[in-house]
Design a protein around this motif. Structure first.
Motif, PDB file in Angstrom:
ATOM      1  N   ASN A  69       0.825  -1.216   0.000  1.00 22.16           N
ATOM      2  CA  ASN A  69       0.000   0.000   0.000  1.00 22.16           C
ATOM      3  C   ASN A  69       0.855   1.260   0.000  1.00 22.16           C
ATOM      4  OD1 ASN A  69      -2.366  -1.485  -0.004  1.00 22.16           O
ATOM      5  ND2 ASN A  69      -2.701  -1.302   2.207  1.00 22.16           N
ATOM      6  N   LYS A  70       1.916   1.249   0.801  1.00 23.27           N
ATOM      7  CA  LYS A  70       2.808   2.416   0.837  1.00 23.27           C
ATOM      8  C   LYS A  70       3.391   2.684  -0.540  1.00 23.27           C
ATOM      9  CE  LYS A  70       4.371   2.071   5.667  1.00 23.27           C
ATOM     10  NZ  LYS A  70       5.549   1.866   6.552  1.00 23.27           N
ATOM     11  N   GLY A  71       3.828   1.603  -1.201  1.00 18.85           N
ATOM     12  CA  GLY A  71       4.411   1.761  -2.528  1.00 18.85           C
ATOM     13  C   GLY A  71       3.412   2.253  -3.548  1.00 18.85           C
ATOM     14  N   ILE A  72       2.205   1.705  -3.506  1.00 18.58           N
ATOM     15  CA  ILE A  72       1.164   2.121  -4.446  1.00 18.58           C
ATOM     16  C   ILE A  72       0.834   3.601  -4.263  1.00 18.58           C
ATOM     17  CG2 ILE A  72      -1.271   1.831  -5.056  1.00 18.58           C
ATOM     18  CD1 ILE A  72      -0.861  -1.180  -4.248  1.00 18.58           C
ATOM     19  N   MET A  73       0.773   4.054  -3.026  1.00 22.17           N
ATOM     20  CA  MET A  73       0.448   5.463  -2.768  1.00 22.17           C
ATOM     21  C   MET A  73       1.556   6.400  -3.240  1.00 22.17           C
ATOM     22  SD  MET A  73      -1.654   5.459   0.854  1.00 22.17           S
ATOM     23  CE  MET A  73      -0.490   4.465   1.784  1.00 22.17           C
ATOM     24  N   LEU A  74       2.784   5.891  -3.340  1.00 25.19           N
ATOM     25  CA  LEU A  74       3.897   6.694  -3.837  1.00 25.19           C
ATOM     26  C   LEU A  74       4.036   6.626  -5.360  1.00 25.19           C
ATOM     27  CD1 LEU A  74       6.619   5.774  -1.183  1.00 25.19           C
ATOM     28  CD2 LEU A  74       5.496   7.993  -1.439  1.00 25.19           C
ATOM     29  N   ALA A  75       3.400   5.628  -5.973  1.00 23.58           N
ATOM     30  CA  ALA A  75       3.564   5.403  -7.410  1.00 23.58           C
ATOM     31  C   ALA A  75       2.999   6.560  -8.234  1.00 23.58           C
ATOM     32  CB  ALA A  75       2.886   4.099  -7.810  1.00 23.58           C
ATOM     33  N   THR A  76       3.688   6.879  -9.321  1.00 19.79           N
ATOM     34  CA  THR A  76       3.235   7.939 -10.226  1.00 19.79           C
ATOM     35  C   THR A  76       2.899   7.403 -11.608  1.00 19.79           C
ATOM     36  OG1 THR A  76       5.510   8.447 -10.905  1.00 19.79           O
ATOM     37  CG2 THR A  76       4.630   9.652  -9.011  1.00 19.79           C
ATOM     38  N   GLY A  77       3.060   6.089 -11.812  1.00 17.08           N
ATOM     39  CA  GLY A  77       2.786   5.494 -13.115  1.00 17.08           C
ATOM     40  C   GLY A  77       1.302   5.348 -13.393  1.00 17.08           C
ATOM     41  N   ASP A  78       0.978   5.205 -14.685  1.00 17.66           N
ATOM     42  CA  ASP A  78      -0.402   4.939 -15.085  1.00 17.66           C
ATOM     43  C   ASP A  78      -0.785   3.505 -14.734  1.00 17.66           C
ATOM     44  OD1 ASP A  78      -0.769   7.491 -16.744  1.00 17.66           O
ATOM     45  OD2 ASP A  78       0.986   6.582 -17.691  1.00 17.66           O
ATOM     46  N   ILE A  79       0.208   2.616 -14.756  1.00 19.28           N
ATOM     47  CA  ILE A  79       0.020   1.193 -14.490  1.00 19.28           C
ATOM     48  C   ILE A  79       0.898   0.821 -13.308  1.00 19.28           C
ATOM     49  CG2 ILE A  79       0.223  -1.147 -15.430  1.00 19.28           C
ATOM     50  CD1 ILE A  79       0.256   0.258 -18.248  1.00 19.28           C
ATOM     51  N   VAL A  80       0.385  -0.035 -12.418  1.00 19.17           N
ATOM     52  CA  VAL A  80       1.159  -0.465 -11.251  1.00 19.17           C
ATOM     53  C   VAL A  80       1.239  -1.993 -11.228  1.00 19.17           C
ATOM     54  CG1 VAL A  80       1.337  -0.461  -8.735  1.00 19.17           C
ATOM     55  CG2 VAL A  80       0.419   1.551  -9.923  1.00 19.17           C
ATOM     56  N   GLY A  81       2.448  -2.495 -11.002  1.00 18.80           N
ATOM     57  CA  GLY A  81       2.655  -3.923 -10.822  1.00 18.80           C
ATOM     58  C   GLY A  81       3.373  -4.166  -9.507  1.00 18.80           C
ATOM     59  N   ILE A  82       3.204  -5.366  -8.960  1.00 19.06           N
ATOM     60  CA  ILE A  82       3.884  -5.756  -7.730  1.00 19.06           C
ATOM     61  C   ILE A  82       4.883  -6.853  -8.068  1.00 19.06           C
ATOM     62  CG2 ILE A  82       3.626  -6.669  -5.391  1.00 19.06           C
ATOM     63  CD1 ILE A  82       2.161  -4.058  -5.675  1.00 19.06           C
ATOM     64  N   LEU A  83       6.134  -6.669  -7.696  1.00 24.61           N
ATOM     65  CA  LEU A  83       7.146  -7.707  -7.888  1.00 24.61           C
ATOM     66  C   LEU A  83       7.853  -7.923  -6.558  1.00 24.61           C
ATOM     67  CD1 LEU A  83       8.452  -9.590 -10.011  1.00 24.61           C
ATOM     68  CD2 LEU A  83      10.257  -7.871 -10.253  1.00 24.61           C
ATOM     69  N   ASN A  84       7.618  -9.084  -5.952  1.00 27.71           N
ATOM     70  CA  ASN A  84       8.215  -9.375  -4.653  1.00 27.71           C
ATOM     71  C   ASN A  84       9.728  -9.520  -4.757  1.00 27.71           C
ATOM     72  OD1 ASN A  84       5.704  -9.430  -3.265  1.00 27.71           O
ATOM     73  ND2 ASN A  84       5.330 -11.492  -4.043  1.00 27.71           N
ATOM     74  N   ALA A  85      10.390  -9.329  -3.639  1.00 31.14           N
ATOM     75  CA  ALA A  85      11.848  -9.299  -3.628  1.00 31.14           C
ATOM     76  C   ALA A  85      12.485 -10.613  -4.056  1.00 31.14           C
ATOM     77  CB  ALA A  85      12.341  -8.916  -2.231  1.00 31.14           C
ATOM     78  N   ASP A  86      11.782 -11.728  -3.876  1.00 32.61           N
ATOM     79  CA  ASP A  86      12.314 -13.036  -4.262  1.00 32.61           C
ATOM     80  C   ASP A  86      12.001 -13.408  -5.708  1.00 32.61           C
ATOM     81  OD1 ASP A  86      13.270 -13.346  -1.714  1.00 32.61           O
ATOM     82  OD2 ASP A  86      11.646 -14.632  -1.043  1.00 32.61           O
ATOM     83  N   ASP A  87      11.228 -12.563  -6.405  1.00 33.63           N
ATOM     84  CA  ASP A  87      10.779 -12.876  -7.762  1.00 33.63           C
ATOM     85  C   ASP A  87      11.522 -12.011  -8.775  1.00 33.63           C
ATOM     86  OD1 ASP A  87       8.986 -14.304  -6.216  1.00 33.63           O
ATOM     87  OD2 ASP A  87       7.326 -12.902  -6.545  1.00 33.63           O
ATOM     88  N   PHE A  88      11.443 -12.415 -10.033  1.00 35.79           N
ATOM     89  CA  PHE A  88      12.096 -11.607 -11.073  1.00 35.79           C
ATOM     90  C   PHE A  88      11.458 -11.876 -12.425  1.00 35.79           C
ATOM     91  CE2 PHE A  88      14.468 -15.455 -10.226  1.00 35.79           C
ATOM     92  CZ  PHE A  88      14.755 -15.998 -11.469  1.00 35.79           C
ATOM     93  N   TYR A  89      11.551 -10.881 -13.322  1.00 35.72           N
ATOM     94  CA  TYR A  89      11.010 -11.019 -14.669  1.00 35.72           C
ATOM     95  C   TYR A  89      11.898 -11.939 -15.501  1.00 35.72           C
ATOM     96  CZ  TYR A  89       8.046  -7.094 -13.347  1.00 35.72           C
ATOM     97  OH  TYR A  89       7.136  -6.293 -12.697  1.00 35.72           O
ATOM     98  N   VAL A  90      11.276 -12.667 -16.426  1.00 33.39           N
ATOM     99  CA  VAL A  90      12.010 -13.697 -17.163  1.00 33.39           C
ATOM    100  C   VAL A  90      12.968 -13.120 -18.199  1.00 33.39           C
ATOM    101  CG1 VAL A  90      10.238 -15.441 -16.815  1.00 33.39           C
ATOM    102  CG2 VAL A  90      10.107 -13.970 -18.831  1.00 33.39           C
ATOM    103  N   ASP A  91      12.684 -11.920 -18.706  1.00 33.74           N
ATOM    104  CA  ASP A  91      13.583 -11.303 -19.675  1.00 33.74           C
ATOM    105  C   ASP A  91      13.367  -9.796 -19.683  1.00 33.74           C
ATOM    106  OD1 ASP A  91      11.384 -10.665 -21.429  1.00 33.74           O
ATOM    107  OD2 ASP A  91      11.501 -12.669 -22.282  1.00 33.74           O
TER     108      ASP A  91
END
Length: 249
Positions: A69-91
């Motif tokens: 919630n804290k991060g979302i309230m600080l976000a300025t993007g049109d789109i918001v995604g959540i990526l946990n610290a143990d996860d990562f994008y495939v490419d």
């Protein structure tokens, strides 16, 4: 469209590097907000040292959903995604594909696929979690799209609310149910694996965690006018058996 990625973090200095690198190397730059819960392993200092473009907040919080919630309230993007610290994008093309999907379709949100991998062998797939067969009635059985693949317009949080912090494990289920079923946001399925997730999350730690999870799922359904019962919710484990043997094409 501008994309903001929120990463809740707590004592994850040993694993967050993959998350940071996968965001930093994206072909489409995005805003990255790391919300650290006052880690004692110097996670925040590590993030600042290796990812100077990330915005880092480090202070005590009320758990992972409070951090989101804290991060979302600080976000300025049109789109918001959540990526946990143990996860990562495939490419490096994940965010580009997300933006293209929003540009090319009249949607509020996007869902996709992910794979669970072994913490000690990140190329070893343990479970394939696909959104291909997702439908709204799946919530009745305690089944939702993989939360880390959920990208949504920031205005939806402003209109329908944030994560409920009185949930211990299933606030992500409740939020997706509230957005997708109760408020009928328009979503699009991207038929690709976009995230690798290390196994060992809070909802799968032990029997007690699963009991709490399923109790909260039933509560979330009741709060969002979804008819269910414990028999339906526990039936989702049959689906998980197939996820253990299926693999991405």
């Amino acid at each position: 469209m501008k994309v903001s990625i929120v990463t809740p973090a707590y004592n994850c200095k040993s694993t967050i590097a993959d998350c940071l690198e996968s965001i930093k190397c994206q072909s489409v730059p995005c805003e990255h907000i790391v919300v650290d819960g006052a880690s004692f392993d110097k996670t925040a200092q590590f993030v600042r040292s290796v990812s100077p473009l990330s915005r880092v907040i480090s202070e005590p919080d009320n758990g992972i959903y409070d951090a989101m919630n804290k991060g979302i309230m600080l976000a300025t993007g049109d789109i918001v995604g959540i990526l946990n610290a143990d996860d990562f994008y495939v490419d490096e093309n994940v965010i580009e594909k997300v933006v293209q999907a929003f540009d090319n379709n009249p949607i509020d949100a996007l869902i996709a696929d992910l794979v669970y991998v072994r913490p000690d062998k990140l190329d070893k797939i343990v479970r394939y979690y696909s959104s291909a067969n997702f439908a709204l009635d799946k919530f009745e059985s305690g089944w939702m799209p993989p939360h880390p693949t959920f990208f949504v317009k920031r205005k939806c949080y402003e209109q329908f609310g944030l994560y409920k912090t009185d949930y211990k494990i299933a606030a992500d289920f409740e939020l997706l149910a509230r957005f997708m079923v109760k408020n009928h946001i328009i979503y699009h399925y991207l038929p690709e694996v976009i995230i690798k997730m290390r196994i060992g999350g809070a909802s799968t730690k032990n029997i007690r965690s699963n009991l709490i999870l399923n109790r909260e799922i039933v509560r979330a359904c009741a709060e969002n006018d979804i008819k269910t019962n414990y028999f339906k919710v526990y039936s989702k484990y049959f689906t998980k058996l197939f996820q253990l043997v299926c693999r991405p094409k």
